[in-house]
Motif scaffolding. Structure first.
Motif, short mmCIF file in Angstrom:
data_model
loop_
_atom_site.label_atom_id
_atom_site.label_comp_id
_atom_site.label_asym_id
_atom_site.label_seq_id
_atom_site.Cartn_x
_atom_site.Cartn_y
_atom_site.Cartn_z
N GLY A 182 1.18 -0.88 -0.61
CA GLY A 182 0.07 -0.26 -0.43
C GLY A 182 1.30 1.63 -0.17
N GLU A 183 1.80 0.98 0.29
CA GLU A 183 2.85 2.45 0.38
C GLU A 183 2.21 2.93 -1.52
OE1 GLU A 183 7.76 2.84 -0.30
OE2 GLU A 183 7.23 1.28 -0.94
N ARG A 184 2.76 4.24 -0.68
CA ARG A 184 2.24 5.17 -1.56
C ARG A 184 3.23 6.45 -1.82
NH1 ARG A 184 -2.06 5.98 -4.60
NH2 ARG A 184 -3.08 3.19 -4.87
N PRO A 185 5.43 6.61 -1.94
CA PRO A 185 5.51 7.36 -1.95
C PRO A 185 5.78 8.78 -2.47
CG PRO A 185 6.57 5.66 -3.23
CD PRO A 185 4.99 5.22 -2.63
N PHE A 186 4.96 9.06 -3.83
CA PHE A 186 5.19 9.95 -4.36
C PHE A 186 4.07 10.65 -4.10
CE2 PHE A 186 6.81 6.87 -6.41
CZ PHE A 186 8.50 7.10 -6.43
N SER A 187 4.39 12.69 -3.59
CA SER A 187 3.35 13.08 -2.99
C SER A 187 3.11 14.30 -3.32
CB SER A 187 3.41 12.97 -1.67
OG SER A 187 1.93 13.51 -1.08
N SER A 233 -5.75 -3.41 -7.61
CA SER A 233 -4.78 -3.15 -6.67
C SER A 233 -5.90 -1.22 -6.14
CB SER A 233 -3.63 -2.33 -6.99
OG SER A 233 -3.77 -2.20 -8.43
N SER A 234 -5.98 -1.29 -7.57
CA SER A 234 -7.57 0.06 -7.31
C SER A 234 -8.47 0.34 -5.98
CB SER A 234 -7.35 0.67 -8.44
OG SER A 234 -8.64 -0.07 -9.23
N THR A 235 -9.02 -1.14 -6.65
CA THR A 235 -10.81 -1.25 -5.77
C THR A 235 -9.23 -1.14 -3.96
OG1 THR A 235 -10.78 -2.58 -7.41
CG2 THR A 235 -11.97 -2.87 -5.24
N LEU A 236 -8.65 -2.27 -3.42
CA LEU A 236 -8.09 -2.26 -2.16
C LEU A 236 -7.59 -0.65 -2.31
CD1 LEU A 236 -6.53 -3.72 -0.59
CD2 LEU A 236 -4.41 -3.75 -1.40
N TRP A 237 -7.01 0.36 -3.03
CA TRP A 237 -6.60 1.49 -2.45
C TRP A 237 -8.14 1.95 -2.23
CZ3 TRP A 237 -7.49 6.51 -4.45
CH2 TRP A 237 -7.07 7.56 -3.98
N LYS A 238 -9.08 1.96 -2.53
CA LYS A 238 -10.08 2.86 -2.36
C LYS A 238 -10.81 2.19 -1.01
CE LYS A 238 -10.98 3.63 -7.22
NZ LYS A 238 -12.33 3.21 -8.23
N HIS A 239 -10.12 0.97 -1.23
CA HIS A 239 -11.28 0.43 0.16
C HIS A 239 -10.74 1.18 1.77
CE1 HIS A 239 -12.13 -2.87 2.97
NE2 HIS A 239 -11.15 -2.86 3.46
N ALA A 240 -9.14 0.71 1.28
CA ALA A 240 -8.40 1.34 2.65
C ALA A 240 -9.17 2.25 3.34
CB ALA A 240 -7.32 1.66 1.90
N ARG A 241 -9.68 2.75 2.64
CA ARG A 241 -10.26 4.40 2.78
C ARG A 241 -11.07 4.38 3.75
NH1 ARG A 241 -10.74 9.41 -1.92
NH2 ARG A 241 -8.49 9.98 -1.20
N THR A 242 -11.49 3.19 3.65
CA THR A 242 -13.07 2.69 4.73
C THR A 242 -12.86 2.54 6.00
OG1 THR A 242 -13.21 0.19 4.02
CG2 THR A 242 -14.43 1.83 2.79
N HIS A 243 -11.57 2.39 6.23
CA HIS A 243 -11.23 2.08 7.20
C HIS A 243 -10.39 3.85 8.47
CE1 HIS A 243 -11.04 -2.29 7.22
NE2 HIS A 243 -10.29 -2.08 5.72
N SER A 244 -10.46 4.52 7.22
CA SER A 244 -10.21 5.56 7.73
C SER A 244 -11.44 6.70 7.56
CB SER A 244 -9.39 6.73 6.87
OG SER A 244 -9.63 6.87 5.77
N SER A 245 -11.28 7.61 8.18
CA SER A 245 -12.29 9.07 8.38
C SER A 245 -12.07 9.84 6.96
CB SER A 245 -12.34 9.84 9.49
OG SER A 245 -11.04 10.34 9.64
N ASP A 246 -11.73 9.91 6.33
CA ASP A 246 -11.12 10.62 5.12
C ASP A 246 -11.98 10.04 4.20
OD1 ASP A 246 -9.75 12.44 3.17
OD2 ASP A 246 -8.42 10.48 2.30
N ARG A 247 -13.65 11.28 3.91
CA ARG A 247 -14.59 11.52 3.47
C ARG A 247 -14.74 12.38 2.95
NH1 ARG A 247 -17.49 6.58 3.07
NH2 ARG A 247 -16.09 4.30 4.19
N PRO A 248 -13.92 13.14 1.76
CA PRO A 248 -13.96 14.71 1.89
C PRO A 248 -15.47 15.08 1.08
CG PRO A 248 -12.17 14.15 0.25
CD PRO A 248 -13.22 12.52 1.14
N TYR A 249 -15.91 13.84 0.07
CA TYR A 249 -17.31 14.47 -0.38
C TYR A 249 -18.55 13.83 -0.23
CZ TYR A 249 -13.19 14.18 -3.80
OH TYR A 249 -11.62 14.38 -4.13
#
Length: 460
Positions: A155-160, A257-273
């Protein structure tokens, strides 16, 4: 007496302390200057620019190497090998900046500017993939590709992105993001057929296949064809059931992998929309756009065979299996086949009796999360689906969709016996039971009375 000093061995170099740690990717360095240079990898900062071709670099050493392409070194006339290398350098430089691609792959006709790039590409066709992922056993032709792939599991995303702070697993994806989102809409690569613009030439090349209809990659299971080999690889997971992308927080696994990345947000409170209708929040803008169609009743994706409309393109694609009869998902218990993997999952619960979704108010349990969501509205009284014409609200989107027919006058359900039309299928069913079934019973009753009367007369 002069003492001879020994050069440090590789072992001592590797054992040297590395106290400077990158906060983005946790890589360690022995010197602060090395960490400073490394940090540019995670940003879009490229301060060293070539005046000849405007190409930019993160390090001065990279720029100096690049400048050799523009100003070839002078070689002795007798040094034939060096002269050939110098000529090759000038040739490569010319190809790089002229856009010419003289090296062609004999297998797929793909073009390359350098022979070395062609050599690396040929490995794709040879099938030789000696580097295996220890997690999912996927193999790669180069160690670099394996290293990049490992980020899928970690899940590493080192380029910001410095502007919006969005993170990416690949530097190329970050570059594309900056060009497409933050460059002021510049799309220099234009399709000559439809005039659509793109931020990268690779995107234009992929787009051109939509006009040519070229789909050279065929699925060996269902014969479905694809324009890209990567899309075929993803599609094959539908048949194999392979889900190599595992969530590190919960046991859920995904095929992309894109589905996993979207799913990962379900474990956090990051829902800006946030939805303006029901205040439901989403982690991605695309999910919000699709959700709003639930309130508006918009169904822009229409089936060409039966004219049925859908709010999502993916739902239309899945609906296509109704007409083709394709059912690739098989139950291991009763051998029944299904068109959708989600339907198979729900079906398996009929064998196990599992009802994993419980109501927090009355403890009633459900086999499907969607049924629980609908049930909860009975407790809350929430009716988020509002008619734009009369402002009547509904708790279920399908009820709103049916209600809209009262305004449009649409009556899609027709009785085959009397050709009378109705707005709802349930009303048609009631009509058949109440009118035609009753008439049939009355006719049968009259016939029985008539037959009984004849039998009575004969007996007398």
């Amino acid at each position: 007496m002069i003492q001879e000093t020994q050069a440090p061995s590789k072992e001592s170099d590797s054992a040297a302390p590395k106290p400077y740690v990158c906060t983005a990717c946790s890589k360690s360095f022995s010197h602060s200057s090395s960490l400073y240079r490394h940090k540019r990898i995670h940003s879009t900062d490229r301060p060293y620019s070539c005046e000849a071709c405007t190409k930019s670099y993160t390090h001065a050493s990279d720029l100096l190497k690049h400048l050799e392409n523009h100003v070839p070194k002078k070689k002795p006339a007798y040094d034939h090998e060096s002269s050939n290398n110098d000529e090759a350098g000038r040739h490569n430089s010319a190809e790089t900046h002229s856009g010419r691609r003289p090296f062609t792959c004999n297998t797929c006709n793909k073009l390359f500017a350098h022979s070395s790039s062609l050599s690396r590409h040929i490995k794709c066709h040879s099938g030789l993939k000696p580097y295996k992922c220890p997690i999912c056993a996927k193999c790669f032709s180069t160690t670099a590709n394996l290293h990049v792939h490992s980020r899928v599991h970690s899940g590493e995303r080192p380029f910001s992105c410095r502007i919006c702070l969005r993170a990416f697993a690949h530097s190329s994806t970050l570059s594309k993001h900056v060009r497409s989102i933050h460059s002021g809409g510049a799309r220099p690569y234009t399709c000559k057929v439809c005039g659509k613009g793109f931020t990268a030439p690779s995107n234009l090349t992929s787009h051109l296949k939509t006009h040519s209809g070229e789909r050279p990659h065929a699925c060996s299971v269902c014969s479905k064809r694809f324009s890209h080999s990567s899309t075929l690889s993803q599609h094959l997971r539908i048949h194999s059931g392979e889900k190599p992308f595992q969530c590190q927080i919960c046991p859920k696994a995904f095929s992309h992998s894109s589905t996993l990345w979207k799913h990962a947000r379900t474990h956090s409170s990051d829902r800006p929309y946030s939805c303006d209708y029901c205040e439901k929040r989403f982690s991605a803008a695309a999910n919000l756009t699709a959700h709003i169609r639930v309130h508006s009743g918009e169904r822009p994706f229409k089936c060409k065979l039966c004219n049925k409309s859908f709010s999502h393109s993916s739902t239309l694609w899945k609906h296509g299996r109704v007409h083709t009869g394709e059912k690739p998902f098989k139950c291991g218990i009763c051998a029944r086949n299904f068109a959708l993997s989600s339907t198979l999952t729900r079906h398996i619960r009929t064998h196990t009796g599992e009802k994993p979704f419980a109501c927090s108010v009355c403890n009633k349990r459900f086999a499907q999360a969607s049924n629980l969501s609908l049930h909860l509205r009975n407790h809350s009284g929430v009716k988020p689906f509002r008619c734009k014409i009369c402002f009547k609200s509904f708790s279920v989107s399908s009820n709103l969709h049916s209600h809209l027919r009262t305004h449009t006058g649409e009556r899609p359900f027709q009785c085959k016996l009397c050709l009378r039309s109705f707005t709802h299928s349930s009303t048609l069913s009631k009509h058949i039971r109440g009118i035609h079934t009753l008439k049939r019973k009355e006719q049968q009753s009259k016939w029985m009375k008539k037959m009984n009367k004849k039998l009575t007369e004969k007996s007398n």
